[in-house]
Design an enzyme around this catalytic site. Structure first.
Site, PDB file in Angstrom:
ATOM      1  CG  ASP A 273       9.557   4.882  -1.426  1.00 24.12           C
ATOM      2  OD1 ASP A 273       8.789   5.349  -0.521  1.00 24.12           O
ATOM      3  OD2 ASP A 273       9.554   3.597  -1.506  1.00 24.12           O
ATOM      4  CB  ILE A 274      11.913   5.429   3.072  1.00 27.27           C
ATOM      5  CG1 ILE A 274      12.611   6.817   3.063  1.00 27.27           C
ATOM      6  CG2 ILE A 274      12.546   4.599   4.312  1.00 27.27           C
ATOM      7  CD1 ILE A 274      12.418   7.670   4.349  1.00 27.27           C
TER       8      ILE A 274
END
Length: 269
Positions: free
Chosen positions: A9-10
């Site tokens: 995920d970012i």
């Protein structure tokens, strides 16, 4: 089993609270790539919001892949080829937009080319999203949206306001759509088949890998599906308490290079 695919995920995971990739995280990703590990960003952002990160992390080389729109789109980063895509219908959009007006919550729709809102007074979180993902922002009436290919819609407002409206969302919406919080002020509505977990399984299959060879790292509700399917599900120390229930491992926080810690402890040899 050796981990060969890592999905990251970012926001709240890869990036620090002020939006940076730490040197430790950059180096660990390069080491993983050098060992033949596929490192894939899996995000709710559209492609426009990840291109600069893919370049910065050198994840834009031949064979590199990316999951965007919370699993609604899988693309080859180097060629731009679409490997998987799901869309909302125009009728879906109209129903979602109508409910936003009924509930008095700001809303926007996202396509491959931009963010579109029918709110004449554009919500501050719509503006925030456009800046965050470096996307063009357009005002369009619902009637003008018929020819657009919509990958997801978002209700955006103060966290407490979104909490208040959740009970007012019709039950059939939960049957028709995937509805997840990607941030305290974002409630996303996607095609029912779309989530990061399904996309991750599609990607693993394409790479001839089993789920046991996959590690997924995240921090929010929209990461739950990919943690559920990964052989090694990892939650950030700063993750929501709910997400931590689905993790086998807890790494350090995003501000303490938690991605680098996870790669070095459970992936790198």
């Amino acid at each position: 089993m050796t981990i060969k695919l890592v999905a990251l995920d970012i926001d709240g995971t890869l990036l620090t609270s002020d939006g940076r990739v730490t040197p430790e995280v950059f180096e660990a990703i390069q080491e993983a790539k050098a060992q033949g590990v596929h490192v894939v960003l899996a995000t709710g952002r559209p492609r426009s919001g990840v291109l600069h990160l893919l370049k910065e992390l050198q994840l834009d080389q031949p064979g590199d892949l990316v999951i965007t729109f919370n699993g609604g789109l899988i693309q080859d980063v180097h060629t731009g080829e679409t490997l998987y895509e799901e869309q909302l219908s125009y009728e879906d959009y109209l129903d979602i937009e109508y409910l936003s007006r009924k509930l008095l919550v700001p809303m926007h729709a996202i396509t491959k080319t931009g963010i579109y809102t029918a709110n004449r007074n554009i919500g501050k979180y719509t503006i925030h999203e456009a800046k965050l993902v470096q996307s063009d922002l357009f005002y369009r009436t619902p009637e003008e949206m018929e020819q657009h290919t919509i990958l997801k819609c978002m209700y955006v407002d103060e966290p407490e306001r979104l909490e208040e409206l959740l009970p007012a969302i019709p039950a059939d919406f939960y049957e028709r759509f995937t509805i997840v919080r990607s941030a305290p002020f974002y409630l996303e509505l996607l095609p029912k088949t779309v989530n990061k977990g399904f996309a991750l399984l599609q990607l693993a299959s394409k790479l001839n890998l089993s789920p046991d060879q996959v590690m997924a790292v995240g921090d929010q509700e929209n990461d739950q599906a990919m943690l559920e399917v990964a052989g090694l599900p990892v939650a950030m120390e700063n993750a929501s308490p709910e997400l931590k229930h689905f993790a086998k491992k807890i790494t350090r926080s995003n501000d303490d290079s938690g991605v680098a810690y996870a790669l070095r402890k459970w992936v790198l040899r």
